[in-house]
Enzyme design. Structure first.
Site, mmCIF file in Angstrom:
data_model
loop_
_atom_site.group_PDB
_atom_site.id
_atom_site.type_symbol
_atom_site.label_atom_id
_atom_site.label_comp_id
_atom_site.label_asym_id
_atom_site.label_seq_id
_atom_site.Cartn_x
_atom_site.Cartn_y
_atom_site.Cartn_z
ATOM 1 N N ASP A 76 0.822 -1.215 0.000
ATOM 2 C CA ASP A 76 0.000 0.000 0.000
ATOM 3 C C ASP A 76 0.854 1.262 0.000
ATOM 4 O OD1 ASP A 76 0.594 0.813 2.775
ATOM 5 O OD2 ASP A 76 -0.624 -0.899 3.339
ATOM 6 N N HIS A 195 48.619 -14.056 0.833
ATOM 7 C CA HIS A 195 49.745 -14.257 -0.086
ATOM 8 C C HIS A 195 50.493 -12.955 -0.353
ATOM 9 C CE1 HIS A 195 47.575 -12.197 -3.301
ATOM 10 N NE2 HIS A 195 46.492 -12.830 -2.878
ATOM 11 N N GLU A 271 40.201 -17.833 -3.440
ATOM 12 C CA GLU A 271 39.579 -16.513 -3.441
ATOM 13 C C GLU A 271 38.223 -16.569 -4.140
ATOM 14 O OE1 GLU A 271 38.681 -13.881 -2.199
ATOM 15 O OE2 GLU A 271 40.435 -12.569 -2.356
#
Length: 391
Positions: A76, A195, A271
């Site tokens: 609404d 890394h 990853e």
């Protein structure tokens, strides 16, 4: 044929802004059967924010029931319906991320919107008021199974974005570790090593598991040697586990040789797959795929363009690897050589933090973090983004 759902949603604020809550109901478009109800007290907010949050929660509840369904949204709120239909611009900054989040739940071709008068939206309005009443009492709204419905199977999970994003779930609800706790023995401790640098790292390009799989740059190899020397001096690492991607395997090999340890590969530590964003900078992605990027930043289930992985998907596989490694190495200190997203995810899960916490951590190349996991299911963050060995 795809199932067809109707989502009716509403939100309210007693003060605008003031104490606010939302409610949403999912029903079968053919039979009218109520399939799920969701509602939540959201603290102080405006009517419009509550309405949008009700829409998002209703869509998530529908997605939990059937991610392939077609959905008709009825509300609404003329504002929400016109904005989500694309006929009105979304000017308010609080509305834009919520609208983006709603659009990301189902593909645009499977969603439609319809304005209805308030008297036809009584079910969702009642749920919103129930949630606000519960919040006033300091309680959490609880769903009731409707006659013939299937609420218990879908609604609670869809109503809680953080739980949905974790999926595996961590130690929420476990007793806190503290001075009064029983002796739980030596925890499994994961030392988390990002890394070393690759040629893409200084350029801040998306580099996940779906790209070119670059190796270490000369700087990255030097960083690996430095961190290997630092870890050898500490003398605490008892095992080495690495992501399968080349930059991690090269970093892990340098460290493992220095420590005299073997290297184990765990696929779950890879990853995120960044899809079509692989190799691009953030600015390039923002220019080429602005809507997809906005959805990815706002909603943990949204995936990068071209079939990449969402943060929710990464959290599930990282948590699975975490649990397997805890079982494999009880009471031991293990070096995990991995990437930005897996490390941030392990930290986030250990803290019980929401998905947006991923954007509030800095992780440098070749940095060290550490999390300890206790026998009662609790976790303790011991270290985050240490880089002293590189200076």
């Amino acid at each position: 044929m795809a199932r067809r759902f109707v989502v009716e949603a509403d939100g309210g604020s007693r003060g605008n802004p003031g104490p606010a809550g939302y409610g949403a109901v999912v029903s079968d478009a053919e039979t009218g059967e109520t399939l799920a109800e969701v509602a939540e007290y959201i603290g102080t907010a405006t009517n419009n924010v509550a309405e949008y949050k009700g829409l998002v929660a209703g869509l998530r509840a529908a997605y939990a029931l059937d991610p392939e369904a077609e959905v008709r949204v009825r509300m609404d709120s003329k504002l929400v319906i016109e904005q989500m239909s694309g006929r009105w611009k979304i000017k308010h900054p609080d509305m834009r991320p919520l609208a983006t989040e709603a659009k990301a739940v189902f593909p645009a071709g499977r969603m439609s919107y319809e304005w209805i008068p308030r008297e036809r939206n009584k079910h969702a309005d009642r749920l919103a008021n129930e949630a606000m009443d519960a919040g006033k009492r300091g309680e959490q709204w609880r769903p009731k199974v409707p006659p013939g419905g299937t609420l218990a199977a879908g609604a609670p999970e869809a109503a809680a974005p953080a739980d949905d994003a974790l999926a595996e779930p961590a130690a929420a609800g476990a007793p806190a570790v503290g001075w009064g706790s029983a002796d739980l023995g030596t925890p499994a401790t994961f030392v988390l090593l990002r890394h070393g640098e690759t040629p893409l790292t200084p350029e801040k390009r998306f580099s996940g598991s779906g790209g070119t799989d670059p190796g270490l740059s000369p700087v990255g190899r030097h960083q690996a040697e430095r961190v290997a020397a630092a870890l050898a001096a500490r003398g605490t690492i008892q095992a080495v586990v690495t992501s399968p991607l080349l930059r991690c395997r090269e970093t892990a090999d340098v460290v493992a040789r220095r420590l005299g340890l073997d290297v184990r590969v765990d696929e779950g530590l890879r990853e995120t797959d960044f899809g079509a964003w692989e190799g691009l900078t953030f600015a390039e992605v923002k220019e080429r795929f602005p809507d997809d990027l906005a959805a990815w930043l706002a909603f943990s289930k949204a995936a990068p363009t071209g079939g990449g992985e969402s943060f929710a998907s990464v959290a599930r596989r990282v948590a699975l690897s975490r649990d397997k490694l805890i079982a494999r190495y009880p009471g031991r200190t293990v070096l995990l050589v991995t990437h930005v997203t897996p490390i941030k995810t392990l930290v986030r899960l250990a803290l019980g933090a929401p998905p947006e916490a991923l954007f509030r951590m800095e992780l440098s190349a070749a940095s060290l973090s550490a999390v300890a996991y206790y026998a009662d299911g609790n976790a303790s963050l011991r270290l985050l983004n240490e880089t002293a060995h590189l200076r």
